[in-house]
Design a protein around this motif. Structure first.
Motif, PDB file in Angstrom:
ATOM      1  N   ARG A 101       0.840  -1.198   0.000  1.00 14.38           N
ATOM      2  CA  ARG A 101       0.000   0.000   0.000  1.00 14.38           C
ATOM      3  C   ARG A 101       0.875   1.249   0.000  1.00 14.38           C
ATOM      4  NH1 ARG A 101      -5.095  -1.606  -1.130  1.00 14.38           N
ATOM      5  NH2 ARG A 101      -5.816   0.440  -0.374  1.00 14.38           N
ATOM      6  N   LEU A 114      -3.423   3.457  -1.304  1.00 13.77           N
ATOM      7  CA  LEU A 114      -3.590   2.932  -2.646  1.00 13.77           C
ATOM      8  C   LEU A 114      -2.810   1.643  -2.840  1.00 13.77           C
ATOM      9  CD1 LEU A 114      -3.041   6.339  -4.456  1.00 13.77           C
ATOM     10  CD2 LEU A 114      -5.235   5.187  -4.175  1.00 13.77           C
ATOM     11  N   SER A 115      -3.427   0.695  -3.504  1.00 18.82           N
ATOM     12  CA  SER A 115      -2.736  -0.541  -3.862  1.00 18.82           C
ATOM     13  C   SER A 115      -1.915  -0.310  -5.120  1.00 18.82           C
ATOM     14  CB  SER A 115      -3.750  -1.658  -4.105  1.00 18.82           C
ATOM     15  OG  SER A 115      -4.494  -1.392  -5.286  1.00 18.82           O
ATOM     16  N   ALA A 117      -2.172  -2.099  -7.744  1.00 16.55           N
ATOM     17  CA  ALA A 117      -3.115  -2.220  -8.857  1.00 16.55           C
ATOM     18  C   ALA A 117      -3.801  -0.878  -9.130  1.00 16.55           C
ATOM     19  CB  ALA A 117      -4.151  -3.298  -8.548  1.00 16.55           C
ATOM     20  N   GLU A 118      -4.168  -0.163  -8.074  1.00 14.26           N
ATOM     21  CA  GLU A 118      -4.808   1.145  -8.256  1.00 14.26           C
ATOM     22  C   GLU A 118      -3.840   2.152  -8.873  1.00 14.26           C
ATOM     23  OE1 GLU A 118      -8.160   1.257  -4.727  1.00 14.26           O
ATOM     24  OE2 GLU A 118      -6.029   1.441  -4.164  1.00 14.26           O
ATOM     25  N   LEU A 119      -2.593   2.122  -8.449  1.00 16.40           N
ATOM     26  CA  LEU A 119      -1.596   3.027  -9.017  1.00 16.40           C
ATOM     27  C   LEU A 119      -1.371   2.728 -10.500  1.00 16.40           C
ATOM     28  CD1 LEU A 119       1.017   3.128  -6.123  1.00 16.40           C
ATOM     29  CD2 LEU A 119      -0.287   5.074  -6.976  1.00 16.40           C
ATOM     30  N   ALA A 121      -3.456   1.547 -12.522  1.00 15.39           N
ATOM     31  CA  ALA A 121      -4.648   1.872 -13.302  1.00 15.39           C
ATOM     32  C   ALA A 121      -4.773   3.366 -13.585  1.00 15.39           C
ATOM     33  CB  ALA A 121      -5.890   1.375 -12.571  1.00 15.39           C
ATOM     34  N   MET A 122      -3.953   4.178 -12.941  1.00 14.65           N
ATOM     35  CA  MET A 122      -4.034   5.626 -13.115  1.00 14.65           C
ATOM     36  C   MET A 122      -3.402   6.063 -14.432  1.00 14.65           C
ATOM     37  SD  MET A 122      -3.061   7.164  -9.381  1.00 14.65           S
ATOM     38  CE  MET A 122      -4.206   7.066  -8.013  1.00 14.65           C
TER      39      MET A 122
END
Length: 258
Positions: A101, A114-115, A117-119, A121-122
């Motif tokens: 995280r 933020l994970s 994966a979330e980073l 996806a940005m």
């Protein structure tokens, strides 16, 4: 990350000599002076002058030079920590950083966690730039990741926010590595949190799963293994007050602009 001497690039040396020389010519080569409390206070004062002079002479939004893929270095040395070597980090490597995280807190309106994966996806920026190490070498590599500005805008900055402090997973003598930049550099378009290098996921030796790229500064400012970003109004409470691990320990310039 623990880059330690002047960069070998002649243009960088000339530029830094022009700016830094105006603030600190009388101090050159005087080790006893630099090691004294009076000398260190003047040096740090001179560093602030250096930062101000450089920013007065250069466009704050000017981009670092970007290169073509044909100009990328065949070998890009890893510097500083090559593997944090802790059980916690080894566990993250084993599961592909699925549980890693990145926190953003401090003087923000909306603290974030933020994970990876979330980073990933940005919206992201890709840039091929030269890394200038204070140890005397340079290398050109391709970096990919979201602009730091995107994350800071999402978190929302309070009116007294001035600096971004990066907390890292690698340890130096038992102390987690830390670095900082001000918000002028944090919002520079080439300041990114890179999760890919040279077209592949960021390797462990280069700071997986994410590292800072702040292309207008020397290599030791490019924090690796970033776990958190704390937004603060002052650097005085951070470490010994000089803004970074090596700045606190051996007196590196906090502003390492090139």
């Amino acid at each position: 990350m623990s880059d330690k001497k002047n960069p070998g690039d002649k243009a960088s040396l000339t530029r830094r000599a022009l700016i830094g020389g105006m603030a600190g010519t009388v101090l050159t080569g005087c080790d006893a002076f630099q090691e004294s409390e009076t000398g260190r206070s003047i040096l740090f004062s001179g560093e602030k002058i250096n930062m101000g002079l450089q920013r007065a002479l250069m466009d704050r939004d000017a981009l670092a030079r970007e290169y073509s893929e044909a100009q990328m270095s065949p070998r890009f040395r890893a510097n500083g920590t090559r593997d944090p070597g802790t059980p916690d980090y080894a566990a993250h490597v084993a599961n592909g950083f699925a549980d890693w995280r990145l926190t953003i807190d401090g003087r923000v309106d909306r603290p974030m966690s933020l994970s990876i994966a979330e980073l990933r996806a940005m919206p992201a920026r890709t840039q091929i730039t030269r890394h200038d190490c204070v140890e005397g070498w340079s290398a050109i590599g391709k970096w990919h990741g979201p602009q730091l500005a995107t994350l800071l805008k999402a978190a929302g900055l309070k009116s007294d926010a001035r600096y971004a402090v990066f907390r890292c997973a690698d340890l130096y003598r038992g102390t987690p590595y830390y670095e900082s930049i001000d918000l002028i550099d944090a919002f520079h378009p080439q300041t990114i949190l890179a999760w890919a290098m040279n077209g592949e996921m960021l390797p462990v030796a280069h700071g997986a799963p994410i590292r800072l790229r702040v292309e207008r500064q020397l290599g030791y400012k490019h924090a690796k293994y970033v776990t958190g970003i704390e937004i603060v109004p002052s650097l005085k409470p951070i470490g010994q007050g000089q803004g970074g691990y090596w700045e606190d320990r051996i007196g590196y310039d906090w502003y390492a602009g090139i």
